[in-house]
Scaffold this motif. Structure first.
Motif, mmCIF file in Angstrom:
data_model
loop_
_atom_site.group_PDB
_atom_site.id
_atom_site.type_symbol
_atom_site.label_atom_id
_atom_site.label_comp_id
_atom_site.label_asym_id
_atom_site.label_seq_id
_atom_site.Cartn_x
_atom_site.Cartn_y
_atom_site.Cartn_z
ATOM 1 N N TYR A 118 40.770 41.679 29.153
ATOM 2 C CA TYR A 118 39.822 41.510 30.249
ATOM 3 C C TYR A 118 40.237 42.355 31.452
ATOM 4 C CZ TYR A 118 36.590 39.129 33.397
ATOM 5 O OH TYR A 118 35.578 38.848 34.273
ATOM 6 N N ASN B 262 39.392 34.540 34.342
ATOM 7 C CA ASN B 262 38.807 33.808 33.210
ATOM 8 C C ASN B 262 39.496 32.481 32.933
ATOM 9 O OD1 ASN B 262 36.624 35.269 32.408
ATOM 10 N ND2 ASN B 262 37.788 36.577 31.044
ATOM 11 N N ARG C 180 43.619 37.848 28.256
ATOM 12 C CA ARG C 180 43.875 38.155 29.664
ATOM 13 C C ARG C 180 44.076 39.661 29.879
ATOM 14 N NH1 ARG C 180 48.669 35.195 33.065
ATOM 15 N NH2 ARG C 180 48.161 36.050 35.104
ATOM 16 N N ASP D 200 28.361 37.895 28.620
ATOM 17 C CA ASP D 200 29.271 37.006 29.336
ATOM 18 C C ASP D 200 30.208 36.289 28.367
ATOM 19 O OD1 ASP D 200 30.176 35.658 31.780
ATOM 20 O OD2 ASP D 200 29.235 33.877 30.907
ATOM 21 N N THR E 108 32.807 38.849 27.006
ATOM 22 C CA THR E 108 33.870 39.203 27.946
ATOM 23 C C THR E 108 34.820 38.030 28.169
ATOM 24 O OG1 THR E 108 32.458 38.673 29.845
ATOM 25 C CG2 THR E 108 32.579 40.969 29.181
ATOM 26 N N ARG E 109 34.302 36.822 28.212
ATOM 27 C CA ARG E 109 35.171 35.654 28.417
ATOM 28 C C ARG E 109 36.046 35.366 27.203
ATOM 29 N NH1 ARG E 109 34.079 32.992 33.111
ATOM 30 N NH2 ARG E 109 32.099 33.549 34.084
ATOM 31 N N THR F 106 40.308 28.839 32.867
ATOM 32 C CA THR F 106 39.482 27.660 33.117
ATOM 33 C C THR F 106 40.387 26.505 33.518
ATOM 34 O OG1 THR F 106 39.583 27.049 30.780
ATOM 35 C CG2 THR F 106 37.687 28.324 31.487
#
Length: 67
Positions: free
Chosen positions: A20, A64, A17, A9, A12-13, A66
């Motif tokens: 992903y 992703n 952009r 996790d 991948t984060r 935030t």
């Protein structure tokens, strides 16, 4: 097992952009191709189209982000 999930996790984060979105598209296309092969109708065109569509959607909506 939860440690592996957490590391995956985080990895991948940490992707950009575009990275992903491309990762999501490739995974989607490969999964669609595999499922199609198991069900007896391996259609590469549908798998690639689905993968490209998911890449565009993930890039456009940036899951992703935030905040």
């Amino acid at each position: 097992m939860s440690g592996l999930y957490r590391r995956l996790d985080e990895w991948t984060r940490a992707r950009s952009r575009l990275e992903y979105a491309l990762l999501a598209g490739v995974i989607t296309a490969m999964t669609a191709l595999a499922v199609g092969a198991v069900l007896g109708e391996p259609t590469a065109v549908k798998a690639v189209t689905l993968g490209a569509t998911m890449t565009v959607v993930y890039y456009a909506f940036d899951p992703n982000r935030t905040g």
